[in-house]
Design a protein around this motif. Structure first.
Motif, short mmCIF file in Angstrom:
data_model
loop_
_atom_site.label_atom_id
_atom_site.label_comp_id
_atom_site.label_asym_id
_atom_site.label_seq_id
_atom_site.Cartn_x
_atom_site.Cartn_y
_atom_site.Cartn_z
N TRP A 192 10.68 -31.58 -3.14
CA TRP A 192 10.67 -30.31 -3.88
C TRP A 192 9.56 -29.38 -3.43
CZ3 TRP A 192 14.59 -28.61 -6.68
CH2 TRP A 192 15.55 -29.53 -7.08
N GLY A 193 8.82 -29.77 -2.41
CA GLY A 193 7.78 -28.89 -1.86
C GLY A 193 6.53 -28.81 -2.72
N LEU A 194 6.26 -29.86 -3.48
CA LEU A 194 5.08 -29.86 -4.35
C LEU A 194 3.90 -30.48 -3.63
CD1 LEU A 194 6.82 -31.20 -7.56
CD2 LEU A 194 6.33 -28.83 -6.96
N GLY A 203 3.17 -19.84 -10.58
CA GLY A 203 3.83 -19.70 -11.87
C GLY A 203 5.34 -19.53 -11.71
N PHE A 204 5.75 -18.75 -10.72
CA PHE A 204 7.17 -18.57 -10.45
C PHE A 204 7.80 -19.89 -10.04
CE2 PHE A 204 10.77 -17.74 -7.70
CZ PHE A 204 11.53 -16.89 -8.49
N ALA A 205 7.11 -20.63 -9.17
CA ALA A 205 7.63 -21.92 -8.71
C ALA A 205 7.78 -22.89 -9.88
CB ALA A 205 6.71 -22.52 -7.64
N GLN A 206 6.81 -22.90 -10.78
CA GLN A 206 6.88 -23.78 -11.95
C GLN A 206 8.08 -23.41 -12.82
OE1 GLN A 206 3.43 -23.70 -14.46
NE2 GLN A 206 4.23 -25.25 -15.81
N ASN A 216 15.53 -25.73 -13.24
CA ASN A 216 16.48 -26.27 -12.26
C ASN A 216 17.04 -27.61 -12.75
OD1 ASN A 216 17.26 -27.96 -9.89
ND2 ASN A 216 16.86 -26.04 -8.84
N PRO A 217 18.34 -27.70 -13.01
CA PRO A 217 18.91 -28.93 -13.55
C PRO A 217 18.77 -30.14 -12.63
CG PRO A 217 20.61 -27.24 -13.30
CD PRO A 217 19.32 -26.64 -12.87
N ARG A 218 18.86 -29.93 -11.32
CA ARG A 218 18.71 -31.07 -10.39
C ARG A 218 17.30 -31.61 -10.42
NH1 ARG A 218 20.67 -28.44 -5.21
NH2 ARG A 218 19.06 -29.79 -4.38
N TYR A 219 16.30 -30.72 -10.42
CA TYR A 219 14.90 -31.16 -10.49
C TYR A 219 14.65 -31.89 -11.82
CZ TYR A 219 9.90 -31.12 -11.12
OH TYR A 219 8.60 -31.50 -11.38
#
Length: 67
Positions: free
Chosen positions: A54-56, A16-19, A25-28
């Motif tokens: 992005w580590g997904l 949830g924190f990662a989401q 995040n503007p770049r993402y």
């Protein structure tokens, strides 16, 4: 208002924190928007590259067993 937002963040689990991080995040967001606007020309390899950058990771969905 800030106290409420802080409490909500402390209640988040890691996914949830990662989401929330990516959502803000503007770049993402810019990279995701660019990828999604490609429409039918979108290439799965580009999606995979973005996810990796992005580590997904996504688990594979399997069909439910029949009982």
């Amino acid at each position: 208002m800030a106290d409420q937002a802080r409490r909500q963040r402390t209640m988040l689990d890691f996914p949830g924190f990662a989401q929330e991080f990516l959502r803000r995040n503007p770049r993402y967001r810019a990279e995701y928007r660019d990828l999604m606007t490609a429409g039918r020309n979108r290439k799965p390899v580009r999606q995979e590259e973005m996810a990796r950058r992005w580590g997904l990771s996504f688990s594979l969905c399997t069909a439910p067993s029949g009982g």
